[in-house]
Design an enzyme around this catalytic site. Structure first.
Site, PDB file in Angstrom:
ATOM      1  N   THR A  29       0.792  -1.172   0.158  1.00 42.68           N
ATOM      2  CA  THR A  29      -0.194  -0.091   0.222  1.00 42.68           C
ATOM      3  C   THR A  29       0.510   1.493   0.333  1.00 42.68           C
ATOM      4  OG1 THR A  29      -1.363   1.927   0.962  1.00 42.68           O
ATOM      5  CG2 THR A  29      -0.194  -0.527   2.821  1.00 42.68           C
ATOM      6  N   ASP A  62       0.210   3.894   1.435  1.00 42.74           N
ATOM      7  CA  ASP A  62      -0.112   4.561   2.321  1.00 42.74           C
ATOM      8  C   ASP A  62       0.451   4.250   3.842  1.00 42.74           C
ATOM      9  OD1 ASP A  62      -2.885   5.712   1.010  1.00 42.74           O
ATOM     10  OD2 ASP A  62      -3.466   3.916   2.011  1.00 42.74           O
TER      11      ASP A  62
HETATM   12  O1  F6P Z   1      -5.622   2.734  -0.128  1.00 43.43           O
HETATM   13  C1  F6P Z   1      -4.729   3.075  -1.196  1.00 43.43           C
HETATM   14  C2  F6P Z   1      -5.319   4.700  -1.810  1.00 43.43           C
HETATM   15  O2  F6P Z   1      -4.453   5.573  -2.342  1.00 43.43           O
HETATM   16  C3  F6P Z   1      -5.479   5.524  -0.237  1.00 43.43           C
HETATM   17  O3  F6P Z   1      -4.437   6.316  -0.102  1.00 43.43           O
HETATM   18  C4  F6P Z   1      -6.852   6.121  -1.055  1.00 43.43           C
HETATM   19  O4  F6P Z   1      -7.438   6.307  -0.121  1.00 43.43           O
HETATM   20  C5  F6P Z   1      -7.424   5.574  -1.721  1.00 43.43           C
HETATM   21  O5  F6P Z   1      -6.233   4.215  -2.124  1.00 43.43           O
HETATM   22  C6  F6P Z   1      -7.969   5.394  -2.982  1.00 43.43           C
HETATM   23  O6  F6P Z   1      -9.125   4.358  -3.624  1.00 43.43           O
HETATM   24  P1  F6P Z   1     -10.230   4.509  -5.083  1.00 43.43           P
HETATM   25  O7  F6P Z   1      -8.302   4.075  -6.371  1.00 43.43           O
HETATM   26  O8  F6P Z   1     -10.225   3.443  -5.419  1.00 43.43           O
HETATM   27  O9  F6P Z   1     -10.538   5.666  -4.881  1.00 43.43           O
END
Ligand code: F6P
Length: 341
Positions: free
Chosen positions: A125, A127
């Protein structure tokens, strides 16, 4: 033995490096066979597969995204989902799974492990919020992308005497904001773990202008004001119950302009942080995770996740990584505060 490999959740740079390492070592050293499950847990749920061998994984080390595709499918939210997965694994002759993902994907892996599915997890991730590993791959790349953006924003902010706000990803954890803000010399960093005082943020903005510099504020998408609420895009939720974030940057710009009279603008980095080629650090980490994951599988050490502890790759119980998030310690955040304002 035959393994299914899948990548779930938000994609991130380094996924292909893991897949390549798992397959290369699995075939060359252990003589295993592989099948790729497409689009996260949707693959084993619906029997969506693709061939996965050394040929299919050549040349993918520097490529962003995932050759397997990804999704946020949650089989535990689908009637008979687990039974369908078990049936599809059997019909494809798959003995065990290598699941590469974050909190949600590995949360599913943890539950499947307790139901007897043989699975090894690999933490990914941008994050960096998975517990029991010092770092996840993808994080270093995301931070470097954000730092490059901040460096560029400094020069244009100073030319125009504006406050510039950079909104980065980070739903519950402010790792990207903290690291990119520190490395990029931000005038203020706002993270979900420490609700912020808007008056104080405005005083940082004003003090930076009085020193003849233009302020750069790095804000994580999940940051929230002390007396306010998290800002969301809309009310919809994904299969794991997450709302879509983004908007805190624009909200801050409006508040700063209204309170300080200084022009404030926002850049939302969004998915740019997740795209493109991984850094060398992430390529190495992802490759080492992949090599250790297939070795853990070879030794039948099911229900484990490979993890970085210091410079060593260890095995930890899947549940230890998924039952709580690794958030930024407020004491670590306060180390950065000396640079604010
Ligand atoms: O979990 C990784 C992430 O990039 C987070 O930082 C973010 O909130 C989320 O995914 C966004 O997800 P999506 O691309 O599904 O909108």
């Amino acid at each position: 033995m035959k393994f299914g490999v899948l990548t779930g959740g938000g994609d991130c740079p380094g996924l292909n490096a893991v897949i390549r390492a798992v397959v290369r070592k699995g075939v060359k050293e252990y003589g295993y066979e592989f099948v790729g499950f497409r689009d996260g847990w949707k693959g084993p749920l619906e029997g969506l597969t693709m061939p996965l061998d050394i040929k299919a994984t050549r040349g993918i080390l520097p490529r962003g995204g995932t050759i397997l595709g990804s999704s946020r499918t949650n089989p535990f939210k689908i009637d008979g989902g687990v039974e369908r997965i078990q049936k599809n694994l059997a019909s494809h002759g798959v003995d065990a799974l290598i699941a590469i993902g974050g909190e949600d994907t590995l949360g599913v892996a943890t539950k499947l492990d307790s139901l007897g599915v043989k699975v090894i997890g690999v933490p990914k991730t941008i994050d960096n919020d998975l517990n029991n590993t010092d770092y996840t791959f993808g994080f270093d790349t995301a931070v470097n992308i954000a730092v490059e953006a901040i460096d560029r924003l400094h020069t244009t902010a100073e030319s125009h005497h504006r406050a510039l706000i950079v909104e980065v990803m980070g739903r519950h954890a402010g790792w990207i904001a903290l690291h990119s803000g520190l490395a990029g010399g931000a005038s203020c960093i706002l993270i979900p773990e420490v609700p912020f005082d808007l008056e104080r943020v405005c005083s940082y903005v004003e003090s930076r202008f009085t020193q003849s510099y233009a302020p750069i504020i790095v804000v994580a998408e999940g940051a929230l004001p002390k007396d306010g609420d998290i800002v969301t895009k809309d009310a919809s939720k994904d299969a794991f119950g997450h709302v879509k974030l983004s908007g805190i940057g624009e909200w801050l710009a409006r508040e700063i302009e209204a309170r300080t009279g200084k022009e404030a603008r926002t850049s939302v980095l969004g998915h740019i942080q997740r795209g493109g080629t991984p850094t060398a650090f992430d390529r190495v980490l992802a490759t080492r995770f992949g090599l250790h994951a297939i070795t853990a599988a070879h030794e039948g050490d099911w229900g484990k996740m490979v993890a970085l502890h210091g410079t060593d790759i260890k095995r930890v119980p899947l549940a230890s990584a998924t039952t709580q998030l690794k958030t930024v310690d407020p004491a670590l955040y306060s180390e950065a505060e000396i640079f604010f304002g």
